[in-house]
Every structure is written in structure tokens, then in C-alpha cells.
Design an enzyme around this catalytic site. Structure first.
Site, PDB file in Angstrom:
ATOM      1  N   ALA A 145       0.965 -60.682   6.330  1.00  0.00           N
ATOM      2  CA  ALA A 145       2.217 -60.804   7.075  1.00  0.00           C
ATOM      3  C   ALA A 145       2.641 -59.436   7.576  1.00  0.00           C
ATOM      4  O   ALA A 145       2.580 -58.443   6.842  1.00  0.00           O
ATOM      5  CB  ALA A 145       3.321 -61.405   6.201  1.00  0.00           C
ATOM      6  N   CYS A 146       3.061 -59.387   8.844  1.00  0.00           N
ATOM      7  CA  CYS A 146       3.605 -58.181   9.452  1.00  0.00           C
ATOM      8  C   CYS A 146       2.629 -57.011   9.257  1.00  0.00           C
ATOM      9  O   CYS A 146       1.483 -57.101   9.648  1.00  0.00           O
ATOM     10  CB  CYS A 146       4.992 -57.905   8.881  1.00  0.00           C
ATOM     11  SG  CYS A 146       6.015 -56.804   9.887  1.00  0.00           S
ATOM     12  N   ALA A 147       3.064 -55.908   8.632  1.00  0.00           N
ATOM     13  CA  ALA A 147       2.174 -54.768   8.436  1.00  0.00           C
ATOM     14  C   ALA A 147       1.016 -55.108   7.512  1.00  0.00           C
ATOM     15  O   ALA A 147      -0.040 -54.464   7.569  1.00  0.00           O
ATOM     16  CB  ALA A 147       2.955 -53.582   7.877  1.00  0.00           C
TER      17      ALA A 147
END
Length: 560
Positions: free
Chosen positions: A295-297
Site C-alpha cells: 500500500a502507498c509507499a
């Protein structure tokens, strides 16, 4: 569906800010410089300013006579109390405020300033207009009602909350009652154990919740910017429990919250640690391949690892990859980049290297200013004007459980937004290895949020196109966090999907079909098909080489 707000369109701070803003930060000097530029323009073009001042005066005159010239946005809950439309005094106050907002937008649009300067001006005045809302005063009808109903005690309670926030919360109103939650007792409660620990991470293996389980495990890679238990909040919206109950073996990474001693941890450091965790998952389960979810980074870290494995011809260790609101293509066409010039980027790098880390509270403030009416002024009214305690909401508790970023990783992320290196072969070098995502042929499942201002959906879509292998892209009807927390049974859940991925995100969207419900079952079908055969459930956690160390949620998640 536009990156830049259209002329005359209602503007929000989130229209101008995204993940790059949080990583770079906002400097007060840039905001002041924008105001100075507008002041100079007004002095150099007095007729333009006078014309709009006269227009505003005309509107205010009609407002005083009782005319209703403007309607608030129906989705703006600040003015939902009927007093704003029924009481003559309040109706005139609201109409004056809306007239001012409209005329300021028109004044900026018609100013003749360059596009970039106009965008900066809109951003600054959007923040000012939100702050000057008549709801943010003691004359707010809700505040007056509470003042009379409480016999005046709401005023004293609100003052107490204000003083406490000035001392202990950097002057911002608290978004959640922290005492209502405790990690390991009310959130992050799924049974499991830490089966591996190194300097950067703890690897948690969860106890199975099904009679049979698939052979290939799932390894969840959370963002380094937040703590892992967004995947394991309350049982009703725990992604971990959903996967466990459907026969998956689930592991998750809990990143260590770094301090200045860890300033040299960069993207390569995290990729090496992730590879080590991947190998532990394989050793414990006996599986040759692992399904990854980032998720995300965490998605960026996961993609970098696959690039390294591909270069080493070891990509067969990965069965599939799920990317949740993850940017691999960092080109974002929005006014947020207008404040992220070379000078701002270098200043951000210097600050984090001087301190050793980027403090999570600094990022949290920028995220809050992305949606000030929802995340600042809403709580200003509730906590100070109404004298109430902030609500007990698990997502906001997680959101306020800040982490830090080591200076080296912060610098790597700044360079990622500056150079957009993954869009061309060899643009990003990790662990001494040039990365080419087009050669990463692992099947992927990507999810974006149509209301996501942190990682805009069209950039997430373009990120999907960088990958090789079989690709599937789903666009949820939610924002950044709610796109992840989307369990079946959520009455508001829906998504759009189009199996044909064109080069243009808007062309893809135009031909996509709308589906009611959660995307979780669609993901489950894809992941189960790539998780091997089913077998009798193994209840033991860890093995002889990797014995259990501590019960879940581990120790790293507790470090503030």
C-alpha cells in the site's frame, strides 16, 4: 475528472495537494510570497481590483436587502443547520460569505496572472476562506445552542481543550480520543506472533481462521509512513481477518519507527529487509512463491524488490503483486507541484538530514491541511466551540499514530517525485541494480480511489501500465484510506472496472462499467487462483528455524 480545477469550480485545499506535498512540506515563506505577489498585482492593476470590489459591494447590498444569491455546496455539512437558511441574520451572514468566496475566485481568474501564479493564489485563498467561515466562531448556531443547553460549561470545556492542544498537539485540534483505543486490545487484535525480527522490521504470522488453507502465503507490505494495522483495525473491517477466513496464510510487516540513529536507511535498505522477510515466509510455509500486497509507499518498495529480483533472475519467488493506492509513475499534473521547486526540495532534504528523520507530525499537518474543513475546522468547532471530546474512530486513531521517515528514505522519495525514475528502464537503481518494471512479468492487481487526493487515481492507473504480466485495475469510489478499508457489506462501496487498459486513463474510465459492492471479493478470486492448492490447515506458527518471538502485534508498532 480534471487535475486542475475548472474556472469557477468550487475549490478545496485537496485540489492543490497530494503525496508530494506531504513529503516536501509547505514553507510559510512560499505562502507569504504568494500573498505579496497578489498585493503587488493589485497595486499595479487598481482598475481590475476596483471593478471586483464594486461587484462585491453590489452583491452585499442585495444580500442586506434579503436576496439569496448563492447556494452552499450540498455536500458542505458546515451549513446544514436550518438556522443558516431560516434566520434572517444568519442567512445574510452566509450569503455575504458566499459572495466574498465567489468574487475572490473570479478576481483571481480574471487577474491575468500566469497560470502557476493563479493556482498558487487559489490555494492560499482557499485556506483563508475556509478559516474565515462564519461557522468557526462562537456565533455558530450550534455553538450558541450548546452554550445555552450546557449552562455555559461548553465554553469552559472548549477553552480547556484549546489550551491542552496548544501545549500537547502543536496547536491543532485533536481528531480522536486517544484513550478510546489501545494497540493490541481494541485495534490490531488478530491473533498471531512475531516470527522474525531484524533492525528494520518485525514479521507477523497470523493464526489461521479456516479449515483449509492455500499453499502460497500472502505477505502484506504497509507504507513506511504509517503503522501496519490499517490492515487490522476492528474485526468488521480487518483485511487480515477477511483473508484468513478465506483460506489464505497471512503475514504482515511491521516497520520499525526510526529515530535519528537510523538516518542512513534508504530505499535500498528497506528493499533488502523486505527480501529477507519474503524468504522467511517461504521458509516457514514451504512455498516457493509468495503473493505480495503493498500500500502507498509499501507498493513502491514492493515494486523495487521485484525489479531487483528480476535482475537477479529470481522473480519466480513472487506469485502475484497487489498495489493499493501506490504511485510508481510520480508525474502528477496538479498545482501541488508549484510549491515543490528545486529550492523547496533541497530545503526539505536539508531539514531531514539535520534532524535525522522527517517527523510524522510534520506530514500529518500537511495531510490535515489537504482537507481542512474535515480534519481541522470540523474539530475546531466540535472541540472548542461545542466543548465536546473528539469522537472515538479507529481510522483516525491509526491516522494520528504517527511514524517518522529516516532522512535517507525521505531523500529517496523526494528524488522519486522529482525525477519520476520508474517510467524508463534503469532510471531507478536499488541495491546497486538498475530497475526495469516492464520486465517484471508478475501478474498484478491495482486499486485506486476516485476521491484520492494523496495518490491521484490517474497516476495510479499510469503506474499500472508500467508493469509487465497480466494486469488488472480497479477504481474504488472512495478516498485514500477508505479505498483499502472496503469490506463486503459496506452499503457505500462501489467501483468501476474495464478489462481493456488503454493508454489514456479517461478513455479507460469512459468505457468502464460501474459495479456495486466491495472490490475485496474480486481480489480474493484473483489471489486464490494464484495461491496454489488447498491443504489441511497448519495451526503452528513459525518453525524450528524461526520460532515465535512475541505475540502479535509485536513490539515495533508500540514505539512512538
Amino acid at each position: 475528472m480534471k487535475d486542475k480545477p475548472a474556472k469557477g469550480q468550487a475549490l478545496t485545499a485537496a485540489s492543490f495537494m497530494n503525496a508530494q506535498s506531504a513529503i516536501t512540506g509547505l514553507r510559510g515563506r512560499d505562502l507569504v510570497s504568494t500573498l505579496r505577489s497578489l498585493g503587488r498585482h493589485s497595486l499595479l492593476h487598481p482598475l481590475h481590483t476596483a471593478r471586483h470590489a464594486l461587484s462585491l459591494g453590489s452583491q452585499l447590498g442585495r444580500v442586506l436587502m434579503g436576496d439569496t444569491l448563492h447556494q452552499p455546496n450540498p455536500r458542505d455539512s458546515r451549513f446544514s443547520d436550518p438556522t443558516w437558511s431560516l434566520n434572517p441574520f444568519y442567512r445574510r451572514g452566509l450569503q455575504a460569505y458566499l459572495s466574498w468566496q465567489k468574487e475572490v475566485r473570479t478576481w483571481i481568474d480574471d487577474s491575468g496572472l500566469p497560470d502557476d501564479d493563479r493556482a498558487r493564489a487559489h490555494f492560499v485563498f482557499t485556506l483563508l476562506n475556509d478559516a474565515l467561515s462564519p461557522t468557526n466562531s462562537l456565533l455558530n448556531p450550534l455553538a450558541l445552542k450548546e452554550l445555552f443547553n450546557s449552562g455555559g460549561t461548553s465554553l469552559f470545556k472548549g477553552l480547556g481543550h484549546l489550551l491542552d492542544d496548544l501545549r500537547h498537539n502543536d496547536g491543532l485540534p485533536r481528531q480522536v480520543t486517544r484513550e478510546a483505543f489501545e494497540v493490541g486490545k481494541t485495534v490490531a487484535t488478530t491473533p498471531g506472533a512475531v516470527v522474525f525480527r531484524n533492525e528494520l522490521l518485525e514479521l507477523i504470522q497470523y493464526k489461521p481462521m479456516s479449515e483449509k488453507q492455500y499453499a502460497k502465503p500472502l505477505l502484506i507490505v504497509p507504507p513506511q509512513i504509517n503503522k501496519y494495522y490499517i490492515f487490522d483495525l476492528s474485526p468488521g473491517n480487518s483485511f487480515v481477518q477477511y483473508a484468513l477466513k478465506n483460506g489464505l496464510q497471512v503475514f504482515t510487516i511491521s516497520w520499525r519507527n526510526p529515530d535519528p540513529r537510523h538516518r542512513e536507511w534508504g530505499l535500498s535498505t528497506y528493499v533488502q529487509a523486505l527480501e529477507e522477510a519474503l524468504n522467511v515466509c517461504r521458509a516457514i510455509t514451504g512455498a516457493r512463491e509468495v503473493n505480495l500486497m503493498g500500500a502507498c509507499a509499501g507498493g513502491l518498495t514492493m515494486a523495487a524488490l521485484q525489479g531487483v529480483l528480476q535482475a537477479k533472475r529470481q522473480l519466480r519467488r513472487v506469485a502475484s503483486a497487489t498495489y493499493l493506492v501506490s504511485l510508481l509513475d510520480s508525474e502528477i499534473d496538479s498545482p501541488a507541484t508549484l510549491f515543490a521547486d528545486e529550492q523547496a526540495l533541497e530545503a526539505a532534504k536539508r531539514r531531514s538530514y539535520q534532524h535525522g528523520v522527517l517527523d510524522g507530525r510534520d506530514m500529518a499537518r500537511v495531510f490535515a491541511w489537504m482537507r481542512p474543513n474535515d480534519l481541522i475546522w470540523n474539530y475546531f468547532v466540535n472541540n472548542y466551540l461545542l466543548g465536546k471530546a473528539p469522537p472515538a474512530f479507529d481510522v483516525l486513531y491509526w491516522n494520528n499514530d504517527n511514524t517518522r521517515l529516516p532522512a535517507a528514505l525521505h531523500g529517496d522519495l523526494l528524488d522519486f517525485f522529482k525525477h519520476n525514475p520508474l517510467t524508463h528502464a534503469g532510471g531507478l537503481e536499488v541495491c546497486g541494480t538498475p530497475i526495469d518494471l516492464s520486465k517484471v512479468t508478475v501478474d498484478s492487481f491495482s486499486v485506486a480511489g476516485i476521491n484520492d487526493h494523496i495518490t491521484p487515481w490517474d497516476a495510479v492507473y499510469r503506474s499500472t501500465l508500467l508493469l509487465g504480466g497480466e494486469r488488472r485495475f480497479i477504481l474504488s469510489n472512495a478516498g485514500h484510506v477508505q479505498s483499502i478499508l472496503n469490506p463486503p457489506g459496506n452499503p457505500k462501496a462501489s467501483y468501476v472496472e474495464n478489462s481493456r487498459l488503454s493508454s489514456d486513463p479517461r478513455a479507460w474510465y469512459y468505457d468502464a462499467k460501474h459495479v456495486e459492492g466491495s472490490w475485496w471479493p474480486q481480489w480474493l478470486d484473483c489471489i486464490q487462483a494464484r495461491s496454489g492448492t488447498q491443504r489441511e490447515t497448519l495451526t503452528a506458527l513459525g518453525n524450528a528455524n524461526y520460532p515465535t518471538l512475541d505475540p502479535a502485534p509485536g513490539t515495533y508498532v508500540l514505539v512512538r
